[in-house]
Design an enzyme around this catalytic site. Structure first.
Site, PDB file in Angstrom:
ATOM      1  N   ASP A   1      17.907  -3.014 -25.771  1.00 51.72           N
ATOM      2  CA  ASP A   1      16.865  -2.955 -24.752  1.00 51.72           C
ATOM      3  C   ASP A   1      16.333  -1.533 -24.620  1.00 51.72           C
ATOM      4  O   ASP A   1      15.150  -1.306 -24.446  1.00 51.72           O
ATOM      5  CB  ASP A   1      17.432  -3.380 -23.387  1.00 51.72           C
ATOM      6  CG  ASP A   1      17.698  -4.874 -23.353  1.00 51.72           C
ATOM      7  OD1 ASP A   1      17.433  -5.537 -24.375  1.00 51.72           O
ATOM      8  OD2 ASP A   1      18.183  -5.355 -22.314  1.00 51.72           O
TER       9      ASP A   1
ATOM     10  N   GLU B   1      16.288   0.912 -26.853  1.00 54.87           N
ATOM     11  CA  GLU B   1      15.424   1.291 -27.979  1.00 54.87           C
ATOM     12  C   GLU B   1      14.043   0.659 -27.819  1.00 54.87           C
ATOM     13  O   GLU B   1      13.019   1.291 -28.071  1.00 54.87           O
ATOM     14  CB  GLU B   1      16.054   0.847 -29.312  1.00 54.87           C
ATOM     15  CG  GLU B   1      17.244   1.693 -29.721  1.00 54.87           C
ATOM     16  CD  GLU B   1      18.108   1.026 -30.804  1.00 54.87           C
ATOM     17  OE1 GLU B   1      18.751   1.747 -31.555  1.00 54.87           O
ATOM     18  OE2 GLU B   1      18.134  -0.227 -30.880  1.00 54.87           O
ATOM     19  N   TYR B   2      14.072  -0.595 -27.386  1.00 54.24           N
ATOM     20  CA  TYR B   2      12.806  -1.302 -27.184  1.00 54.24           C
ATOM     21  C   TYR B   2      11.972  -0.594 -26.111  1.00 54.24           C
ATOM     22  O   TYR B   2      10.787  -0.343 -26.294  1.00 54.24           O
ATOM     23  CB  TYR B   2      13.073  -2.751 -26.784  1.00 54.24           C
ATOM     24  CG  TYR B   2      11.815  -3.573 -26.616  1.00 54.24           C
ATOM     25  CD1 TYR B   2      11.300  -4.298 -27.675  1.00 54.24           C
ATOM     26  CD2 TYR B   2      11.149  -3.616 -25.395  1.00 54.24           C
ATOM     27  CE1 TYR B   2      10.136  -5.048 -27.531  1.00 54.24           C
ATOM     28  CE2 TYR B   2       9.991  -4.351 -25.240  1.00 54.24           C
ATOM     29  CZ  TYR B   2       9.491  -5.071 -26.301  1.00 54.24           C
ATOM     30  OH  TYR B   2       8.336  -5.799 -26.148  1.00 54.24           O
TER      31      TYR B   2
ATOM     32  N   LEU C   1      -2.291 -39.680 -27.197  1.00 51.68           N
ATOM     33  CA  LEU C   1      -1.462 -40.491 -28.087  1.00 51.68           C
ATOM     34  C   LEU C   1      -1.274 -41.864 -27.469  1.00 51.68           C
ATOM     35  O   LEU C   1      -1.083 -41.978 -26.264  1.00 51.68           O
ATOM     36  CB  LEU C   1      -0.071 -39.852 -28.237  1.00 51.68           C
ATOM     37  CG  LEU C   1       0.051 -38.583 -29.064  1.00 51.68           C
ATOM     38  CD1 LEU C   1       1.454 -38.020 -28.920  1.00 51.68           C
ATOM     39  CD2 LEU C   1      -0.240 -38.888 -30.531  1.00 51.68           C
TER      40      LEU C   1
ATOM     41  N   GLU D   1       9.254 -35.959 -33.842  1.00 57.36           N
ATOM     42  CA  GLU D   1       9.522 -34.704 -33.131  1.00 57.36           C
ATOM     43  C   GLU D   1       9.572 -34.956 -31.631  1.00 57.36           C
ATOM     44  O   GLU D   1       9.108 -35.982 -31.147  1.00 57.36           O
ATOM     45  CB  GLU D   1       8.511 -33.597 -33.453  1.00 57.36           C
ATOM     46  CG  GLU D   1       7.117 -33.988 -33.700  1.00 57.36           C
ATOM     47  CD  GLU D   1       6.201 -32.817 -34.035  1.00 57.36           C
ATOM     48  OE1 GLU D   1       5.296 -32.590 -33.222  1.00 57.36           O
ATOM     49  OE2 GLU D   1       6.365 -32.174 -35.089  1.00 57.36           O
TER      50      GLU D   1
ATOM     51  N   LYS E   1       8.702 -35.069 -27.833  1.00 57.48           N
ATOM     52  CA  LYS E   1       7.478 -35.022 -27.034  1.00 57.48           C
ATOM     53  C   LYS E   1       7.775 -34.093 -25.866  1.00 57.48           C
ATOM     54  O   LYS E   1       8.545 -34.424 -24.959  1.00 57.48           O
ATOM     55  CB  LYS E   1       7.111 -36.411 -26.541  1.00 57.48           C
ATOM     56  CG  LYS E   1       5.785 -36.448 -25.795  1.00 57.48           C
ATOM     57  CD  LYS E   1       5.336 -37.894 -25.658  1.00 57.48           C
ATOM     58  CE  LYS E   1       4.046 -38.097 -24.897  1.00 57.48           C
ATOM     59  NZ  LYS E   1       3.504 -37.025 -24.114  1.00 57.48           N
TER      60      LYS E   1
ATOM     61  N   ASP F   1       7.436 -32.163 -22.550  1.00 53.57           N
ATOM     62  CA  ASP F   1       6.795 -32.489 -21.284  1.00 53.57           C
ATOM     63  C   ASP F   1       6.251 -31.218 -20.634  1.00 53.57           C
ATOM     64  O   ASP F   1       6.855 -30.647 -19.736  1.00 53.57           O
ATOM     65  CB  ASP F   1       7.810 -33.172 -20.359  1.00 53.57           C
ATOM     66  CG  ASP F   1       7.115 -33.963 -19.263  1.00 53.57           C
ATOM     67  OD1 ASP F   1       5.881 -34.135 -19.351  1.00 53.57           O
ATOM     68  OD2 ASP F   1       7.806 -34.408 -18.339  1.00 53.57           O
TER      69      ASP F   1
ATOM     70  N   GLU G   1       2.223 -26.900 -26.540  1.00 55.17           N
ATOM     71  CA  GLU G   1       2.544 -27.238 -25.166  1.00 55.17           C
ATOM     72  C   GLU G   1       3.140 -26.024 -24.458  1.00 55.17           C
ATOM     73  O   GLU G   1       4.083 -25.419 -24.961  1.00 55.17           O
ATOM     74  CB  GLU G   1       3.601 -28.349 -25.242  1.00 55.17           C
ATOM     75  CG  GLU G   1       3.581 -29.331 -24.152  1.00 55.17           C
ATOM     76  CD  GLU G   1       2.536 -30.436 -24.291  1.00 55.17           C
ATOM     77  OE1 GLU G   1       1.815 -30.509 -25.308  1.00 55.17           O
ATOM     78  OE2 GLU G   1       2.444 -31.212 -23.340  1.00 55.17           O
TER      79      GLU G   1
ATOM     80  N   TYR H   1       2.852 -27.438 -32.228  1.00 58.15           N
ATOM     81  CA  TYR H   1       3.190 -28.547 -33.119  1.00 58.15           C
ATOM     82  C   TYR H   1       2.017 -29.073 -33.918  1.00 58.15           C
ATOM     83  O   TYR H   1       2.122 -30.108 -34.557  1.00 58.15           O
ATOM     84  CB  TYR H   1       3.810 -29.698 -32.324  1.00 58.15           C
ATOM     85  CG  TYR H   1       3.051 -30.047 -31.059  1.00 58.15           C
ATOM     86  CD1 TYR H   1       1.755 -30.566 -31.116  1.00 58.15           C
ATOM     87  CD2 TYR H   1       3.623 -29.841 -29.813  1.00 58.15           C
ATOM     88  CE1 TYR H   1       1.049 -30.869 -29.971  1.00 58.15           C
ATOM     89  CE2 TYR H   1       2.923 -30.140 -28.649  1.00 58.15           C
ATOM     90  CZ  TYR H   1       1.635 -30.654 -28.740  1.00 58.15           C
ATOM     91  OH  TYR H   1       0.937 -30.948 -27.600  1.00 58.15           O
TER      92      TYR H   1
ATOM     93  N   LYS I   1       4.729 -39.104 -36.297  1.00 53.43           N
ATOM     94  CA  LYS I   1       3.494 -38.663 -36.955  1.00 53.43           C
ATOM     95  C   LYS I   1       3.566 -38.938 -38.449  1.00 53.43           C
ATOM     96  O   LYS I   1       4.620 -38.708 -39.065  1.00 53.43           O
ATOM     97  CB  LYS I   1       3.299 -37.155 -36.769  1.00 53.43           C
ATOM     98  CG  LYS I   1       3.181 -36.697 -35.347  1.00 53.43           C
ATOM     99  CD  LYS I   1       3.110 -35.181 -35.267  1.00 53.43           C
ATOM    100  CE  LYS I   1       2.893 -34.763 -33.820  1.00 53.43           C
ATOM    101  NZ  LYS I   1       2.870 -33.304 -33.659  1.00 53.43           N
TER     102      LYS I   1
ATOM    103  N   LYS J   1       8.238 -43.439 -25.622  1.00 56.88           N
ATOM    104  CA  LYS J   1       8.722 -42.791 -24.400  1.00 56.88           C
ATOM    105  C   LYS J   1      10.098 -43.330 -24.031  1.00 56.88           C
ATOM    106  O   LYS J   1      10.322 -44.543 -24.057  1.00 56.88           O
ATOM    107  CB  LYS J   1       7.759 -43.069 -23.248  1.00 56.88           C
ATOM    108  CG  LYS J   1       6.354 -42.543 -23.527  1.00 56.88           C
ATOM    109  CD  LYS J   1       6.074 -41.311 -22.737  1.00 56.88           C
ATOM    110  CE  LYS J   1       4.943 -41.593 -21.777  1.00 56.88           C
ATOM    111  NZ  LYS J   1       4.807 -40.591 -20.755  1.00 56.88           N
TER     112      LYS J   1
ATOM    113  N   CYS K   1      19.485 -33.459  17.955  1.00 54.97           N
ATOM    114  CA  CYS K   1      20.192 -32.860  16.821  1.00 54.97           C
ATOM    115  C   CYS K   1      21.629 -33.379  16.805  1.00 54.97           C
ATOM    116  O   CYS K   1      22.330 -33.289  17.820  1.00 54.97           O
ATOM    117  CB  CYS K   1      20.171 -31.348  16.955  1.00 54.97           C
ATOM    118  SG  CYS K   1      21.233 -30.529  15.745  1.00 54.97           S
TER     119      CYS K   1
ATOM    120  N   CYS L   1      24.054 -30.346  17.821  1.00 53.25           N
ATOM    121  CA  CYS L   1      24.121 -29.656  19.101  1.00 53.25           C
ATOM    122  C   CYS L   1      23.495 -30.447  20.248  1.00 53.25           C
ATOM    123  O   CYS L   1      23.543 -30.013  21.397  1.00 53.25           O
ATOM    124  CB  CYS L   1      23.459 -28.280  19.003  1.00 53.25           C
ATOM    125  SG  CYS L   1      21.676 -28.363  18.837  1.00 53.25           S
TER     126      CYS L   1
ATOM    127  N   CYS M   1      15.566 -28.980  14.660  1.00 52.39           N
ATOM    128  CA  CYS M   1      16.352 -28.642  15.840  1.00 52.39           C
ATOM    129  C   CYS M   1      15.863 -27.270  16.276  1.00 52.39           C
ATOM    130  O   CYS M   1      15.959 -26.310  15.529  1.00 52.39           O
ATOM    131  CB  CYS M   1      17.837 -28.601  15.474  1.00 52.39           C
ATOM    132  SG  CYS M   1      18.829 -27.779  16.730  1.00 52.39           S
TER     133      CYS M   1
ATOM    134  N   CYS N   1      22.293 -23.536  17.462  1.00 55.85           N
ATOM    135  CA  CYS N   1      22.918 -24.758  16.954  1.00 55.85           C
ATOM    136  C   CYS N   1      23.986 -24.366  15.930  1.00 55.85           C
ATOM    137  O   CYS N   1      23.734 -23.565  15.036  1.00 55.85           O
ATOM    138  CB  CYS N   1      21.838 -25.626  16.302  1.00 55.85           C
ATOM    139  SG  CYS N   1      22.500 -26.999  15.356  1.00 55.85           S
TER     140      CYS N   1
END
Ligand code: IVH
Length: 679
Positions: free
Chosen positions: A34, A36-37, A84, A114, A116, A118, A176, A228, A293, A317, A411, A414, A435, A440
């Site tokens: 980290d 060095e980065y 699709l 592959e 799907k 979400d 996605e 994809y 596919k 699905k 409540c 109490c 409440c 309480c």
């Protein structure tokens, strides 16, 4: 450095950083430390400060998010983004294969399966290898330009790697955007701790984030992207198969689906769909199905498309995982902010990897809408990895002995009469029973547990069980009481040995020196979660400064808006809260922020005082002053021994004399600009 040298250095640095980003964010194999980065990154930022022309949109420094937009520009996709056809039925998968075979007689059909993903569908356009636009799917023909937001995604290359061959003049890349499951869980933990309503699922949260107009907010969301597919591919021969497209995408630097199956028959397709179902819960993103596919690009073209979907692909699905179980009872949980939440007490049932015996019913409206009654056989669903939900009742199994739940008017903890109020969360409008009694016991316990929680003051042993005892025995009512507890008091509690008591007291003592942001977070102020508490800790040196700040000062802190600012001010306006702070002070809790970064400490002129005198050749006095202040320096009107530099122009008068007398360095505008430029 000459402009051309700077350009060359910039190109090399940017390239190196891109390589490390790819290793870290796409290949999951960090290639440097980290530190060095950070050094490389720092050098790039410095170079761009000196030569602003080098700061192009695809520079690695531009990932933190640019200027907020006022609206999204609509952009037409070069080739439409289709949807699709989908099915839940294995029979329909077989029919699909048969249909395609009829459409392409005599051809050997190769398929890919592959995940799907979400998430939110995105179309990226790269011209001459450089990312130019990224749009949402929209209506399939035209989407919204969300390029600035997409740039904040670290795993998204802003230039195609040259290893991808051929390199088209222009290419559309489809995929996605998603919020990783782990990031979603973290986000909701934070919201819960801040007393805010939880997000429903990663998909909606990702969609909401992408539609944010301020890219700097998006940059904080840890969105990620998986690619994809290819759309338009100009000026070069496109890959002949989907397998080759995926290989091309990987070579170009993109993350492609986690696992892909290559199969040649309907039986194997179904087996692959099953295999995917076995492993998909381990993926970083949520999946709701499998996409089948056809592999060959040429055969895809022959199969063609319908008005909305290609004939050569289909989504299978997975049914959300459900189980049926008996609702034994409904209990009421009173939270730290007094909200009454109905909780379903279920006959334990095993579902998607865990046993479920309780789950939230959210609020009264939800109960009524679903007409859930005690004794009902209910359907529990776990869509993805999210919290299980009761999605409905098996009405056919009602016997008439079920009881409607009567929401309490007082409540249960109490006995205070409950009040109906707007939901605490921003966004979704909802009403909750609360409440109103801040004394309480449930609220007292909730606040104490929150104070002791790992993310707050981190007091080991301060969990539900001990807190309940402490409160019911009248030993503790608020956080400050923890700091006056004695060993005798603790050992007097049931099932509390001397050793545990000592450990707990040691934990309490250790918490006194926690950093300020933990204490602020621990106070449980509405809307003040861990990240807001940290932002306060960075901007204010002490707790007293936080509470002395008025709304405008608070809202000038990044990430703090009016709602949060008002909540802080209101909290401190309550005399009981102010007393709590004073008692914590007496117990010598740390009120200093280790995160505090005075604006001045950030700049290269930090701690330096300048005096401006005379007329400078090009800079107006205000301009020179602005440059000094922007770099963390101070501008003073008179010269003293404490002055670090006098910047002198034409007709400099007595200040120049005084500087010479005191031996303060005197510089001209050119020297001053050099100092500014070098830093
Ligand atoms: S291919 C011509 N592959 O599912 C259609 N789509 O229901 C090309 N999706 O709009 C889509 N994962 O947003 C494809 N591996 C995957 C996918 C995928 C998710 C989404 C995509 C599409 C929607 C259709």
């Amino acid at each position: 450095m000459m402009q051309s040298e700077a350009q060359a250095r910039h190109d090399r640095l940017a390239e190196e950083i891109r390589r490390h980003d790819h290793a870290y964010y796409v290949a999951d194999k960090p290639s440097i430390t980290d530190r060095e980065y950070d050094l490389l990154y720092r050098e790039l930022v410095d170079l761009e400060t000196q030569y602003p022309a080098l700061r192009t949109p695809e520079s690695p420094t531009q990932r933190v998010g640019g200027q907020p937009l006022t609206e999204f520009t609509p952009v037409r996709h070069l080739t439409p983004m289709m949807s699709l056809d989908n099915t839940y039925s294995q029979v329909e998968v077989r029919e699909f294969v048969t249909r395609l075979q009829k459409l392409l007689p005599g051809e050997t059909l190769d398929w890919l399966v592959e995940p799907k993903v979400d998430g939110v569908a995105i179309n990226l356009v790269y011209e001459k290898g450089v990312l130019v636009t990224g749009t949402t799917r929209g209506d399939g023909t035209t989407g919204d330009d969300v390029t600035a937001n997409l740039r904040t995604i670290r795993s998204l290359p802003t230039r195609l790697h040259s290893a991808a061959q051929p390199q088209p003049d222009l290419v559309e890349i489809r995929g996605e955007v998603y919020l990783p499951k782990a990031a979603f869980a973290r986000l909701n933990e934070e919201r819960a701790a801040a007393g805010e309503e939880l997000y429903a699922n990663p998909r909606n949260t990702a969609a909401g984030s992408l539609k944010q107009l301020d890219p700097r907010q998006v940059a904080k969301r840890s969105l990620d992207i998986v690619l994809y597919g290819l759309g338009e591919f100009r000026g070069a021969e496109p890959p002949a198969t989907h397998t080759q497209s995926l290989a091309w995408l990987q070579a170009a630097g993109f993350r492609t689906p986690e696992k892909v199956w290559s199969v040649a028959s309907a039986d194997d397709l179904l087996a692959a769909i099953d295999a995917l179902d076995q492993v998909r819960h381990g993926f970083r993103y949520e999946t709701d199905g499998a996409v089948i596919k056809l592999n060959s690009t040429a055969l895809r073209a022959r199969a063609g498309v319908t008005s909305k979907a290609p004939r050569w692909a289909m989504a299978y699905k997975y049914a959300p995982e459900q189980a049926q179980t008996r609702l034994r009872d409904i209990s009421i949980q009173v939270g730290r902010t007094g909200v009454l939440t109905p909780v379903a007490e279920l006959e334990p049932v095993f579902l998607a990897g865990s046993t479920i015996s309780r789950t939230t019913l959210h609020n009264e409206d939800e109960l009524r809408r679903k007409d859930i009654r005690i004794g009902d056989l209910v359907i529990v669903e776990k869509a993805g990895e999210v919290i299980p939900a009761i999605v409905g009742v098996v009405l056919a199994r009602r016997t008439g002995t079920e009881r409607e739940f009567v929401f309490p008017t007082v409540c249960p903890e109490c006995g205070s009469r409950v009040t109906r109020s707007e939901s605490l969360a921003d966004g979704e409008a909802g009403v909750a029973w609360r409440c109103p009694n801040t004394d309480c016991p449930a609220q007292i316990r909730g606040r104490l547990e929150h104070w002791c929680a790992r993310g707050a003051m981190d007091i080991e042993g301060g969990g539900e069980v001990l807190v309940r005892q402490l409160v019911s025995q009248g030993l503790v009512r608020d956080a400050a009481d923890l700091y006056t507890l004695t060993l005798e008091q603790l050992t007097g509690l049931e099932r509390m040995g001397e050793k545990s008591a000592k450990n707990f007291l040691a934990g309490v003592a250790a918490s006194k020196s926690r950093d300020l942001w933990r204490l602020i977070f621990g106070l449980g102020i509405l809307h003040v979660g861990a990240s807001v508490a940290k932002a306060l800790g960075r901007s204010f040196a002490t707790l007293d400064e936080v509470f002395a700040a008025k709304v405008p000062e608070l809202t000038s802190v990044e990430d703090i808006g009016e709602v949060i600012a008002l909540s802080l001010v209101q909290w401190h306006g309550d005399p009981r809260n102010r007393q709590l702070i004073e008692r914590l002070r007496k117990s010598e809790l740390n009120f200093q922020s280790a995160l505090y970064q005075p604006a001045a400490a950030l700049g290269p002129f930090a701690g330096k005082t300048f005096v401006l005198t005379g007329t400078l050749p090009t800079l107006k006095r205000e301009e020179a002053a602005a440059r000094i202040e922007a770099r963390g320096g101070k501008v003073s009107g008179s010269v003293s021994k404490k002055t670090d530099y006098v910047v002198a122009g034409e007709e400099a008068g007595s200040k120049l004399d005084k500087a010479q007398k005191l031996g303060v360095p005197v510089i001209d505008e050119a020297e001053f600009l050099r100092l500014c430029g070098a830093s």
